[in-house]
Write an enzyme that holds these catalytic residues in place. Structure first.
Site, mmCIF file in Angstrom:
data_model
loop_
_atom_site.group_PDB
_atom_site.id
_atom_site.type_symbol
_atom_site.label_atom_id
_atom_site.label_comp_id
_atom_site.label_asym_id
_atom_site.label_seq_id
_atom_site.Cartn_x
_atom_site.Cartn_y
_atom_site.Cartn_z
ATOM 1 C CG ASP A 1 41.090 -14.252 93.435
ATOM 2 O OD1 ASP A 1 41.084 -15.052 92.487
ATOM 3 O OD2 ASP A 1 40.370 -14.408 94.445
ATOM 4 C CG ASP A 2 38.736 -12.339 90.331
ATOM 5 O OD1 ASP A 2 38.683 -12.778 89.168
ATOM 6 O OD2 ASP A 2 38.644 -13.057 91.344
ATOM 7 C CD GLU B 1 37.693 -17.866 97.226
ATOM 8 O OE1 GLU B 1 37.355 -18.716 96.389
ATOM 9 O OE2 GLU B 1 37.737 -16.640 96.978
ATOM 10 C CG HIS C 1 44.869 -17.185 92.788
ATOM 11 N ND1 HIS C 1 44.494 -17.898 93.903
ATOM 12 C CD2 HIS C 1 43.711 -16.878 92.143
ATOM 13 C CE1 HIS C 1 43.178 -18.005 93.929
ATOM 14 N NE2 HIS C 1 42.670 -17.375 92.873
ATOM 15 C CG HIS D 1 40.192 -21.413 93.122
ATOM 16 N ND1 HIS D 1 40.939 -21.476 91.981
ATOM 17 C CD2 HIS D 1 39.906 -20.087 93.312
ATOM 18 C CE1 HIS D 1 41.113 -20.243 91.513
ATOM 19 N NE2 HIS D 1 40.502 -19.381 92.296
ATOM 20 C CG HIS E 1 40.310 -15.879 88.394
ATOM 21 N ND1 HIS E 1 39.917 -17.177 88.192
ATOM 22 C CD2 HIS E 1 40.671 -15.788 89.706
ATOM 23 C CE1 HIS E 1 40.015 -17.852 89.335
ATOM 24 N NE2 HIS E 1 40.472 -17.032 90.274
#
Ligand code: HPA
Ligand code: ZN
Length: 330
Positions: free
Chosen positions: A270-271, A192, A9, A189, A11
């Site tokens: 994630d980021d 969340e 996961h 997703h 991005h």
């Protein structure tokens, strides 16, 4: 932590560190509304998913050429490798680039260039996952999949991201059917910020094989039982959850309860440029804040390789799993 792991996961646009953002801005003649990398970093205070997404999309203005995308991915792979990532399944958001006039081929060929040399350069195997922005229309998603057709040899799966609440999975039934017909794997997703019902819909209507985040399943014991029984992998992102205020403090994160319930949890970043850490940093943080022991950490790493889209390379999966078992904790 250097424990061998798969990152499932991530991005790629969320790996844009302020230093690279400024370098690309200068190279491409783009003016950023921040005076310095420090000033930009100081803007990384988020109230929720949308407040993050606003900055995430704005900073993408600096990504324009194939080389930009290749540099972005290469920088991520170097950092991931240094934290024990052996395999990375990487999301990208084509609509966020085509909307700015950057052709989808520029994005995919640029990322592809970095990914195809990743094993040699970094010792990290990779997959690419094309994500649809769920706050755009179903027609836009269909058009994006169509535009990606010449590049499908580089793409393993489709995903669904961006603003969740008000954009239930069922909106994308048709494009997921089209992706299935093209032989692509499917993730989304869900849960969340959105309700447990969105997780059910992603499974039942879209036919996804993994749920990205899925945190809010914990509000629905029947759903938890189903996810456990079907061994549906959840790609959790603990530092992201704190930064986007899905959980108040890392010490309150439900990961230990989720593991105890028998859910197939994985830990991801994630980021990472925005949320304070890469995959290994997320492992370190949960180890510390949630007092996870070596066997729980090993389970998380084992889960990541078991959930990876490595069905076409089971020998590699077995090799990675053996590395997990052989790892000794300090
Ligand atoms: N959630 C939804 N969409 C996203 C995220 C996220 O955490 N990061 C980048 N796009
Ligand atoms: Zn995400």
């Amino acid at each position: 932590m250097h424990l061998p792991k798969a990152e499932l996961h991530l991005h790629i646009e969320g790996t844009l560190e302020p230093e690279l953002a400024f370098a690309l801005a200068e190279r491409n003649g783009v003016t950023l509304p921040y005076a310095s990398t420090e000033e930009l970093r100081a803007a990384y205070e988020f109230d929720d998913l949308q407040s993050f997404l606003d900055l995430y999309y704005a900073l993408m203005a600096v990504l324009r050429t194939e080389e930009d995308f290749a540099e972005l991915a290469d920088a991520y792979l170097a950092r991931a490798a240094a934290q024990g990532v052996r395999h990375a399944e990487i999301f990208f958001d084509p609509q966020a680039h085509t909307a700015r006039g950057v052709p989808i081929g520029t994005v995919i060929e640029g990322l592809g260039r970095a990914l195809e040399r990743s094993e040699e350069s970094h010792g990290v195997s990779t997959r690419l996952i094309l994500c649809f922005l769920r706050d755009l229309s179903a027609e836009s998603a269909l058009g994006t999949l169509d535009a990606a057709r010449p590049y499908l040899h580089r793409i393993s799966a489709v995903g669904l991201d961006s603003a969740e609440v008000g954009h239930p999975p069922a909106k994308f039934r048709e494009v997921y059917e089209a992706a299935t017909a093209l032989g692509l794997r499917k993730v989304a997703h869900a849960g969340e910020e959105g309700p447990p019902e969105y997780i059910r819909e992603a499974l039942d209507v879209l036919g996804v094989e993994r749920i990205d985040h899925g945190l809010r399943c914990m509000e629905d014991p029947e759903l938890v039982a189903r996810l456990v029984a079907d061994r549906v992998p959840l790609t959790l992102c603990p530092l992201s959850n704190v930064r986007l205020r899905t959980v108040d403090r890392l010490a309150d994160h439900p990961l230990p309860a989720m593991l105890a319930a028998g859910l197939h949890c994985t830990v991801n970043s994630d980021d990472p440029a925005y949320f304070g850490g890469y995959a290994g940093d997320n492992f370190d943080a949960v180890r510390e804040a949630l007092a996870l022991g070596p066997e729980q950490l090993r389970t998380l790493a084992r889960n990541s390789f078991e959930a990876a889209f490595l069905d076409d390379d089971e020998e590699r999966r077995a090799r990675y799993l053996a590395e997990v078992e052989a790892y000794t904790f300090d």
